[in-house]
Scaffold this active site. Structure first.
Site, mmCIF file in Angstrom:
data_model
loop_
_atom_site.group_PDB
_atom_site.id
_atom_site.type_symbol
_atom_site.label_atom_id
_atom_site.label_comp_id
_atom_site.label_asym_id
_atom_site.label_seq_id
_atom_site.Cartn_x
_atom_site.Cartn_y
_atom_site.Cartn_z
ATOM 1 N N LYS A 210 0.824 -1.218 0.000
ATOM 2 C CA LYS A 210 0.000 0.000 0.000
ATOM 3 C C LYS A 210 0.852 1.260 0.000
ATOM 4 O O LYS A 210 2.037 1.232 0.320
ATOM 5 C CB LYS A 210 -0.992 -0.042 1.155
ATOM 6 C CG LYS A 210 -2.110 -1.033 0.803
ATOM 7 C CD LYS A 210 -3.311 -0.982 1.666
ATOM 8 C CE LYS A 210 -4.343 -1.949 1.075
ATOM 9 N NZ LYS A 210 -5.321 -2.392 2.038
ATOM 10 N N ARG A 245 -3.635 -10.056 4.775
ATOM 11 C CA ARG A 245 -3.976 -10.135 3.334
ATOM 12 C C ARG A 245 -2.741 -9.653 2.575
ATOM 13 O O ARG A 245 -2.363 -8.488 2.698
ATOM 14 C CB ARG A 245 -5.191 -9.247 3.053
ATOM 15 C CG ARG A 245 -5.671 -9.299 1.613
ATOM 16 C CD ARG A 245 -6.888 -8.389 1.429
ATOM 17 N NE ARG A 245 -7.415 -8.464 0.088
ATOM 18 C CZ ARG A 245 -6.930 -7.786 -0.944
ATOM 19 N NH1 ARG A 245 -5.906 -6.980 -0.798
ATOM 20 N NH2 ARG A 245 -7.481 -7.908 -2.145
HETATM 21 N N1 HH2 Z 1 -7.180 -4.034 0.305
HETATM 22 C C1 HH2 Z 1 -7.423 -4.064 -1.030
HETATM 23 C C2 HH2 Z 1 -8.515 -4.784 -1.541
HETATM 24 N N2 HH2 Z 1 -9.337 -5.467 -0.714
HETATM 25 N N3 HH2 Z 1 -9.923 -6.166 1.449
HETATM 26 C C3 HH2 Z 1 -9.706 -6.167 2.780
HETATM 27 N N4 HH2 Z 1 -10.508 -6.847 3.596
HETATM 28 N N5 HH2 Z 1 -8.654 -5.472 3.331
HETATM 29 C C4 HH2 Z 1 -7.801 -4.751 2.560
HETATM 30 O O1 HH2 Z 1 -6.871 -4.117 3.131
HETATM 31 C C5 HH2 Z 1 -8.003 -4.728 1.143
HETATM 32 C C6 HH2 Z 1 -9.101 -5.459 0.617
HETATM 33 C C7 HH2 Z 1 -6.502 -3.348 -1.968
HETATM 34 O O2 HH2 Z 1 -5.528 -4.233 -2.487
HETATM 35 P P1 HH2 Z 1 -5.607 -4.907 -3.936
HETATM 36 O O3 HH2 Z 1 -6.720 -5.894 -3.978
HETATM 37 O O4 HH2 Z 1 -4.291 -5.460 -4.321
HETATM 38 O O5 HH2 Z 1 -5.873 -3.705 -4.915
HETATM 39 P P2 HH2 Z 1 -7.111 -3.320 -5.807
HETATM 40 O O6 HH2 Z 1 -8.246 -3.022 -4.890
HETATM 41 O O7 HH2 Z 1 -6.623 -2.123 -6.592
HETATM 42 O O8 HH2 Z 1 -7.441 -4.490 -6.685
#
Ligand code: HH2
Length: 271
Positions: A210, A245
């Site tokens: 992040k 995660r």
């Molecule tokens: N962070 C992201 C997405 N989903 N869900 C939970 N429960 N907690 C988190 O911290 C969280 C999440 C963001 O990461 P990523 O999926 O890699 O990115 P994107 O949303 O751009 O696909």
């Protein structure tokens, strides 16, 4: 014991750190298998980016991205624990019918239809705190009492989910790092894990790659923030997080195993 690892599988063209790498179902399935082989306890399959300002994806498109991956993965790994990262009850419902066992809702399971989908599908839930929506969340990141506000939200959602019929140990609370938070709010939320755990539910921390990690470590490119992310993972483990995660399962797991043994001086099963 080290925290359980929820490996990230983004079936999206625009996720903030790996957008476009796994849009093809075969590539996403192979990636999910790799994460499981590296020691992920579950994989979180998502078809819509939640990065600030990301465009919303239609229900049809989200299902078209996610469902073949869940089905294909379960054909190859029938025991895989799969979570679906979605804000849409219809998507959650369909994917749970397809064999997923968890719903991860960055909207905090505030929609009663989402709660019903999880209960009817017999799913565990990851419940995350976010102010507003991904489109608006970074426009107001000022809190009078950050930890108190997040904690009160999580406590209320947990009580309501348990009342609706989700088993308490399958309600996992997540303070939502990066979702409507100023950069240094995120370390404060990691430090507050013991407070979030007081409600008797497991706690998940999602710090992986992040922007606050990049800001602290001086690493611009999200995919290059692995070492900094491990720093955050170790801090979260030390604070008592039950789940992490992460995008980089192998690196995180090895670091956690060594950290735990060095910290406690006793052997720790890698299983
Ligand atoms: N962070 C992201 C997405 N989903 N869900 C939970 N429960 N907690 C988190 O911290 C969280 C999440 C963001 O990461 P990523 O999926 O890699 O990115 P994107 O949303 O751009 O696909």
């Amino acid at each position: 014991m080290i925290p359980r690892l929820l490996g990230v599988v983004n079936v999206t063209p625009d996720s903030f750190s790996d957008g476009g790498r796994y849009v093809d179902a075969r590539a996403a399935i192979a990636h999910a298998e790799q994460l499981l082989d590296e020691g992920a306890d579950a994989v979180d399959v998502g078809g819509e980016s939640t990065r600030p300002g990301a465009p919303e994806v239609s229900e049809d498109e989200e299902l078209r991205r996610v469902l073949p991956v869940v089905r294909g993965l379960l054909e190859r790994r029938p025991d895989a624990q799969i979570s679906v990262d979605t804000r849409k009850p219809s998507v959650a419902r369909a994917v749970l019918r397809g064999g997923a066992r968890w719903v991860n809702d960055v909207g905090g399971m505030r929609d009663p239809a989402m709660v019903a989908a999880a209960v009817e599908g017999g799913a565990g839930v990851f419940v995350m705190h976010m102010r507003g929506t991904p489109a608006t969340m970074q426009s107001d990141t000022a809190y009078d009492d950050l930890v108190g506000e997040v904690d009160a939200f999580l406590a209320e959602r947990a009580a309501s989910l348990v009342a609706a019929g989700v088993p308490a140990d399958r309600v996992v609370l997540d303070p939502g790092l990066g979702f409507g938070k100023a950069p240094l709010d995120n370390p404060a939320l990691i430090a507050a894990v013991p407070r979030f755990r007081r409600h008797g539910h497991p706690v998940l921390i999602g710090a992986s790659r992040k922007s606050f990690v990049g800001r602290i470590s001086g690493v611009e490119r999200a995919a290059d923030r692995v070492y900094g992310s491990i720093g955050a993972a170790l801090a979260a483990a030390e604070a008592g997080a039950d789940w992490l995660r992460v995008h980089d399962v192998r690196a995180t797991r090895e670091a956690l195993l060594v950290f735990r043994v060095c910290r406690t001086g006793s052997e720790c099963s890698p299983g």
